[in-house]
Design a protein around this motif. Sequence first.
Motif, PDB file in Angstrom:
ATOM      1  N   SER A  88       8.360  48.888  -3.613  1.00 15.15           N
ATOM      2  CA  SER A  88       9.542  48.192  -3.126  1.00 15.15           C
ATOM      3  C   SER A  88       9.207  47.135  -2.092  1.00 15.15           C
ATOM      4  N   GLY A  89      10.148  46.247  -1.914  1.00 10.77           N
ATOM      5  CA  GLY A  89      10.098  45.304  -0.819  1.00 10.77           C
ATOM      6  C   GLY A  89      10.880  45.827   0.378  1.00 10.77           C
ATOM      7  N   TYR A  90      11.600  46.934   0.185  1.00 12.47           N
ATOM      8  CA  TYR A  90      12.340  47.561   1.282  1.00 12.47           C
ATOM      9  C   TYR A  90      11.375  48.291   2.201  1.00 12.47           C
ATOM     10  N   PRO A  92       9.943  51.477   4.493  1.00 14.02           N
ATOM     11  CA  PRO A  92       9.849  52.921   4.234  1.00 14.02           C
ATOM     12  C   PRO A  92      11.037  53.714   4.776  1.00 14.02           C
ATOM     13  N   ASP A  93      11.556  53.342   5.945  1.00 17.64           N
ATOM     14  CA  ASP A  93      12.686  54.078   6.513  1.00 17.64           C
ATOM     15  C   ASP A  93      13.920  53.947   5.638  1.00 17.64           C
ATOM     16  N   ASP A  94      14.162  52.726   5.109  1.00 15.92           N
ATOM     17  CA  ASP A  94      15.301  52.513   4.213  1.00 15.92           C
ATOM     18  C   ASP A  94      15.175  53.370   2.963  1.00 15.92           C
ATOM     19  N   LEU A  95      13.966  53.434   2.416  1.00 15.68           N
ATOM     20  CA  LEU A  95      13.747  54.201   1.190  1.00 15.68           C
ATOM     21  C   LEU A  95      13.910  55.697   1.434  1.00 15.68           C
ATOM     22  N   ARG A  96      13.355  56.203   2.520  1.00 13.61           N
ATOM     23  CA  ARG A  96      13.472  57.636   2.815  1.00 13.61           C
ATOM     24  C   ARG A  96      14.942  58.005   3.062  1.00 13.61           C
ATOM     25  N   ALA A  97      15.671  57.129   3.740  1.00 15.41           N
ATOM     26  CA  ALA A  97      17.087  57.379   3.989  1.00 15.41           C
ATOM     27  C   ALA A  97      17.888  57.399   2.694  1.00 15.41           C
ATOM     28  N   SER A  98      17.393  56.740   1.672  1.00 15.02           N
ATOM     29  CA  SER A  98      18.072  56.686   0.374  1.00 15.02           C
ATOM     30  C   SER A  98      17.630  57.805  -0.561  1.00 15.02           C
ATOM     31  N   GLY A  99      16.787  58.714  -0.086  1.00 10.29           N
ATOM     32  CA  GLY A  99      16.422  59.879  -0.867  1.00 10.29           C
ATOM     33  C   GLY A  99      15.080  59.816  -1.568  1.00 10.29           C
ATOM     34  N   PHE A 100      14.319  58.771  -1.351  1.00 12.64           N
ATOM     35  CA  PHE A 100      13.003  58.686  -1.973  1.00 12.64           C
ATOM     36  C   PHE A 100      12.008  59.441  -1.096  1.00 12.64           C
ATOM     37  N   ASP A 101      11.386  60.463  -1.670  1.00 15.04           N
ATOM     38  CA  ASP A 101      10.410  61.273  -0.947  1.00 15.04           C
ATOM     39  C   ASP A 101       9.089  61.199  -1.700  1.00 15.04           C
ATOM     40  N   ALA A 102       8.381  60.082  -1.489  1.00 13.77           N
ATOM     41  CA  ALA A 102       7.157  59.825  -2.245  1.00 13.77           C
ATOM     42  C   ALA A 102       6.334  58.789  -1.494  1.00 13.77           C
ATOM     43  N   PRO A 103       5.057  58.678  -1.862  1.00 11.68           N
ATOM     44  CA  PRO A 103       4.269  57.578  -1.290  1.00 11.68           C
ATOM     45  C   PRO A 103       4.935  56.236  -1.634  1.00 11.68           C
ATOM     46  N   ILE A 104       4.822  55.290  -0.721  1.00  9.73           N
ATOM     47  CA  ILE A 104       5.493  53.998  -0.894  1.00  9.73           C
ATOM     48  C   ILE A 104       4.471  52.879  -0.975  1.00  9.73           C
ATOM     49  N   LEU A 105       4.625  52.051  -2.002  1.00  8.36           N
ATOM     50  CA  LEU A 105       3.816  50.843  -2.177  1.00  8.36           C
ATOM     51  C   LEU A 105       4.670  49.636  -1.855  1.00  8.36           C
ATOM     52  N   SER A 106       4.095  48.698  -1.146  1.00  8.64           N
ATOM     53  CA  SER A 106       4.776  47.427  -0.916  1.00  8.64           C
ATOM     54  C   SER A 106       4.373  46.448  -1.998  1.00  8.64           C
ATOM     55  N   LYS A 107       5.329  45.636  -2.412  1.00 10.33           N
ATOM     56  CA  LYS A 107       5.013  44.566  -3.360  1.00 10.33           C
ATOM     57  C   LYS A 107       4.545  43.367  -2.570  1.00 10.33           C
ATOM     58  N   PRO A 108       3.648  42.570  -3.073  1.00  7.36           N
ATOM     59  CA  PRO A 108       2.982  42.654  -4.371  1.00  7.36           C
ATOM     60  C   PRO A 108       1.981  43.798  -4.390  1.00  7.36           C
ATOM     61  N   TYR A 109       1.626  44.226  -5.611  1.00  6.12           N
ATOM     62  CA  TYR A 109       0.733  45.349  -5.798  1.00  6.12           C
ATOM     63  C   TYR A 109      -0.708  44.991  -5.451  1.00  6.12           C
ATOM     64  N   HIS A 110      -1.408  45.963  -4.873  1.00  9.39           N
ATOM     65  CA  HIS A 110      -2.839  45.827  -4.570  1.00  9.39           C
ATOM     66  C   HIS A 110      -3.540  47.076  -5.101  1.00  9.39           C
TER      67      HIS A 110
END
Length: 127
Positions: A88-90, A92-110
């Motif tokens: 995501s481009g969001y 990590p705090d926004d994603l966790r608050a939305s219920g995502f409980d997983a490792p987070i990758l930022s775009k663009p991919y590396h």
Amino acid sequence: MKQTGQSALRVLVIEDETILAMELEDILEDLGHRVVGVAATVPQATQMIETMAHRIDAVVLDANLAGQFASSIADALAARNIPYIVASGYGPDDLRASGFDAPILSKPYHAHEIRDALLTLRRSDAG
């Protein structure tokens, strides 16, 4: 460079931007994994998870698919005990608050970040 010393994962890519999905496929294959499918929408991803769950070891999940938040896909993966990485481009705090409980990758991919996130999935799956 091909991954060595570990078995390949069968990975489902859920990404709505074609160029990013193709880039992600290339990175995963370069790391020695096998892409078993690519989905670009929530309904397509949901169907693939339902029909292919037994053939999926891990998922790279775009948090936002064509303007639709993908938390329902994360729920479907969790219900089937399929580990996933959120891309995501969001923040990590926004994603966790939305219920995502997983490792987070930022775009663009590396590649090194994908490799590290998949290693995190393996460790948490083994534990």
